[in-house]
Design a protein around this motif. Structure first.
Motif, short mmCIF file in Angstrom:
data_model
loop_
_atom_site.label_atom_id
_atom_site.label_comp_id
_atom_site.label_asym_id
_atom_site.label_seq_id
_atom_site.Cartn_x
_atom_site.Cartn_y
_atom_site.Cartn_z
N ALA A 232 0.84 -1.20 0.00
CA ALA A 232 0.00 0.00 0.00
C ALA A 232 0.88 1.26 0.00
CB ALA A 232 -0.94 0.00 1.20
N TYR A 233 1.97 1.24 0.77
CA TYR A 233 2.89 2.38 0.77
C TYR A 233 3.52 2.55 -0.62
CZ TYR A 233 2.87 2.25 5.93
OH TYR A 233 2.51 2.27 7.25
N LEU A 234 3.97 1.45 -1.20
CA LEU A 234 4.61 1.52 -2.51
C LEU A 234 3.64 2.08 -3.56
CD1 LEU A 234 6.42 -1.95 -2.47
CD2 LEU A 234 7.40 0.28 -1.92
N ASN A 235 2.43 1.57 -3.55
CA ASN A 235 1.45 2.01 -4.55
C ASN A 235 1.00 3.45 -4.33
OD1 ASN A 235 1.44 -0.53 -5.85
ND2 ASN A 235 -0.03 -1.33 -4.37
N LEU A 236 0.84 3.83 -3.07
CA LEU A 236 0.45 5.21 -2.78
C LEU A 236 1.54 6.17 -3.24
CD1 LEU A 236 -1.52 7.22 -1.51
CD2 LEU A 236 -0.43 6.78 0.71
N GLY A 237 2.79 5.83 -2.96
CA GLY A 237 3.89 6.67 -3.44
C GLY A 237 3.94 6.74 -4.95
N ASP A 238 3.63 5.62 -5.62
CA ASP A 238 3.63 5.61 -7.09
C ASP A 238 2.59 6.58 -7.65
OD1 ASP A 238 5.61 3.72 -7.09
OD2 ASP A 238 4.28 2.00 -7.44
N VAL A 239 1.43 6.66 -7.00
CA VAL A 239 0.39 7.59 -7.46
C VAL A 239 0.87 9.03 -7.31
CG1 VAL A 239 -1.97 8.41 -7.11
CG2 VAL A 239 -1.47 5.97 -6.93
N TYR A 240 1.49 9.33 -6.16
CA TYR A 240 2.02 10.69 -5.96
C TYR A 240 3.12 11.00 -6.98
CZ TYR A 240 -0.44 11.03 -1.47
OH TYR A 240 -1.40 11.10 -0.48
N ALA A 241 4.00 10.03 -7.24
CA ALA A 241 5.08 10.25 -8.20
C ALA A 241 4.52 10.49 -9.60
CB ALA A 241 6.03 9.06 -8.20
N ARG A 242 3.45 9.78 -9.94
CA ARG A 242 2.83 9.97 -11.25
C ARG A 242 2.34 11.40 -11.42
NH1 ARG A 242 -2.09 10.52 -12.97
NH2 ARG A 242 -2.67 9.88 -15.10
N ASP A 243 1.88 12.00 -10.33
CA ASP A 243 1.39 13.40 -10.38
C ASP A 243 2.50 14.40 -10.08
OD1 ASP A 243 -1.16 12.51 -10.93
OD2 ASP A 243 -1.77 12.45 -8.83
N ASN A 244 3.78 13.91 -10.14
CA ASN A 244 4.96 14.76 -9.89
C ASN A 244 4.98 15.34 -8.48
OD1 ASN A 244 6.20 14.46 -12.46
ND2 ASN A 244 4.72 15.89 -13.33
N LYS A 245 4.35 14.67 -7.55
CA LYS A 245 4.42 15.07 -6.14
C LYS A 245 5.51 14.23 -5.48
CE LYS A 245 -0.53 16.16 -6.03
NZ LYS A 245 -1.85 15.82 -5.42
N LEU A 246 6.76 14.49 -5.90
CA LEU A 246 7.87 13.61 -5.50
C LEU A 246 8.16 13.69 -4.01
CD1 LEU A 246 10.39 13.97 -8.46
CD2 LEU A 246 8.90 12.05 -7.90
N SER A 247 8.01 14.85 -3.41
CA SER A 247 8.28 14.98 -1.97
C SER A 247 7.31 14.11 -1.17
CB SER A 247 8.18 16.43 -1.52
OG SER A 247 9.19 17.21 -2.13
N GLN A 248 6.03 14.14 -1.57
CA GLN A 248 5.05 13.29 -0.90
C GLN A 248 5.34 11.81 -1.14
OE1 GLN A 248 1.57 15.95 -2.43
NE2 GLN A 248 0.71 14.72 -0.78
N ALA A 249 5.74 11.50 -2.37
CA ALA A 249 6.08 10.11 -2.69
C ALA A 249 7.24 9.62 -1.84
CB ALA A 249 6.41 9.99 -4.17
N VAL A 250 8.27 10.45 -1.71
CA VAL A 250 9.43 10.08 -0.90
C VAL A 250 9.03 9.86 0.55
CG1 VAL A 250 11.59 10.96 0.07
CG2 VAL A 250 11.17 11.11 -2.39
N ASP A 251 8.20 10.74 1.08
CA ASP A 251 7.75 10.59 2.47
C ASP A 251 7.06 9.24 2.68
OD1 ASP A 251 8.73 13.06 3.11
OD2 ASP A 251 6.81 14.11 2.88
N VAL A 252 6.23 8.84 1.71
CA VAL A 252 5.51 7.57 1.83
C VAL A 252 6.46 6.40 1.70
CG1 VAL A 252 3.76 6.11 0.77
CG2 VAL A 252 3.35 8.55 1.00
N TRP A 253 7.36 6.43 0.71
CA TRP A 253 8.28 5.31 0.51
C TRP A 253 9.25 5.16 1.69
CZ3 TRP A 253 9.20 7.42 -5.06
CH2 TRP A 253 8.17 6.97 -5.89
N GLU A 254 9.65 6.28 2.28
CA GLU A 254 10.54 6.20 3.43
C GLU A 254 9.86 5.54 4.63
OE1 GLU A 254 11.88 10.18 3.99
OE2 GLU A 254 13.66 9.91 2.71
N GLN A 255 8.52 5.61 4.68
CA GLN A 255 7.79 4.94 5.75
C GLN A 255 7.93 3.42 5.67
OE1 GLN A 255 3.74 6.38 6.73
NE2 GLN A 255 4.17 8.11 5.38
N VAL A 256 8.11 2.90 4.45
CA VAL A 256 8.34 1.46 4.30
C VAL A 256 9.57 1.05 5.09
CG1 VAL A 256 8.93 -0.37 2.67
CG2 VAL A 256 7.24 1.37 2.04
#
Length: 411
Positions: A232-256
């Motif tokens: 769920a973390y990986l997929n949520l970060g992927d959605v943010y990255a797709r929308d170029n919200k890289l900071s949010q994506a990184v925050d989510v992936w780092e939670q893994v």
């Protein structure tokens, strides 16, 4: 004379009482005994049959053919003992003789005077027969019939859930799992984790339909249900990255990495890409070194760091990390592939090649196999649901031998 008249008045009542007691006695005798081959057989003593006991012994030792042979003899001797025929049907199902199992269980349903419990159990076995044979609709029908007799039947609900999962009917599976969770106790806690994985699948389903907002809600709901649901973390970060919200994506992936450091490697490529686009590539090296400091046997972190160093042009430092990783897991094919790539860049320097040969003298290569802790199913990749036993989050990385100390290998 008067007493005789009084007693004669009770005669019909006494006669009726005697007839009633006699009827009860005959009925009980019929219930307990049956006539076979000219002799009475005690129905209640069916489990004490020698063939029945031998059949159970063979069943315990997984000798199915011998168990079937002995149980068939017990059935011939004891006739209509329900438990024996239920066992035989289940054994035929396990042997792959689904049609024979179905015939046995359907014939049991034709018996008169089955209790609700007996009927529900036979229907459950019949549903398992249909499920094994691939008759999904008939299996669902049988399991639903069980629920009509026993609305809280755990096994019927579990099998209905698995049938929906096999058909990728995630919403239906989710609803059934919620019903199971309401049964309380340990099942309720376990259901939270399964519901989280089902929420993740519903999120992926929303992604496939282009509904990104709904997908985000589903992935976040999965994380809220169980903070350890890594995909769920990986997929949520992927959605943010797709929308170029890289900071949010990184925050989510780092939670893994914080929640499940043993699964951190699943986020390495994502984080390396994101750090690079954010102009903070050094953060990836720092992350890998922190993971190695926390767990020196984390060979995947060393491999990721080596790839990072190699891409930065520091091949010698990359090779050192790979050799260190090889000490802890000499059997991972991905490590050997990475080492040969670096050695080729270093033009196969003789001393380095010799060092590699010494480290791998007794290694057996394999592609990072994973094994299901529930049924021992093996896979070359990490799976979130076992395709054999259909349980969630049961795969761990298998190791052929324990890691050795660095000093023992001369590193």
């Amino acid at each position: 004379m008067a007493n005789g008249i009084v007693l004669s008045g009770y005669a019909p009542f006494v006669a009726a009482l005697v007839c009633l007691l006699l009827g009860l006695t005959v009925g009980k005798a019929w219930e307990r005994y049956k006539l076979k081959a000219g002799r009475l057989i005690d129905r209640r003593r069916a489990p004490e049959s020698l063939h029945y006991i031998l059949g159970l012994n063979f069943l315990v030792t997984n000798q199915l053919d011998l168990a079937i042979e002995e149980l068939n003899k017990a059935a011939d001797t004891l006739g209509d003992a329900l438990e024996i025929h239920l066992l035989l049907g289940s054994l035929y199902r396990e042997k792959g003789q689904v049609a024979r199992a179905i015939n046995i269980h359907q014939s049991l349903l034709q018996r008169p005077q089955l209790t609700r419990l007996e009927q529900s159990h036979v229907l459950l076995c019949l549903g398992l027969d249909f499920k094994r044979g691939g008759f999904v609709d008939r299996a669902l029908e049988a399991f639903n019939e069980v629920l009509k007799l026993d609305p809280d039947n755990h096994y019927a609900l579990v099998n209905i859930e698995k049938l929906h999962e096999d058909q990728h009917q995630w919403q239906e599976a989710y609803d059934v799992r919620r019903a199971l969770g309401h049964q309380g106790g340990a099942e309720d806690r376990r259901s939270q984790g399964i519901l989280a994985f089902l929420e993740n699948e519903l999120g992926l389903q929303a992604l496939a339909h282009g509904d990104y907002a709904a997908a985000i809600v589903r992935f976040q709901s999965a994380i809220d249900l169980d903070a350890g649901v890594v995909p769920a973390y990986l997929n949520l970060g992927d959605v943010y990255a797709r929308d170029n919200k890289l900071s949010q994506a990184v925050d989510v992936w780092e939670q893994v990495i914080e929640r499940a450091p043993e699964r951190a490697y699943l986020a390495f490529d994502r984080l390396s890409m994101a750090y690079g686009k954010l102009g903070a590539q050094e953060r990836f090296a720092q992350l890998c070194r922190r993971l190695i400091a926390d767990n020196p046997q984390d060979w995947r972190a060393r491999l990721a760091l080596a790839r990072h160093l190699e891409s930065s042009g520091d091949s010698k430092a990359a090779l050192e990390q790979l050799f260190e990783a090889l000490v802890h897991n000499p059997h991972a094919l991905s490590l050997h592939q990475a080492i040969w790539q670096v050695l080729s860049r270093l033009e196969f320097e003789r001393a380095l090649v010799q060092r590699y040969v010494e480290l791998t003298r007794h290694a057996v290569f394999y592609m990072d196999p994973h094994i299901c802790m529930r049924c021992r199913y093996r896979s070359t990749e990490l799976l979130w649901q076992c395709p054999h036993c259909h349980e969630w989050n049961t795969f761990v990385e298998d190791r052929i031998a324990p890691a050795k100390e660095a000093e023992e290998l001369g590193v």
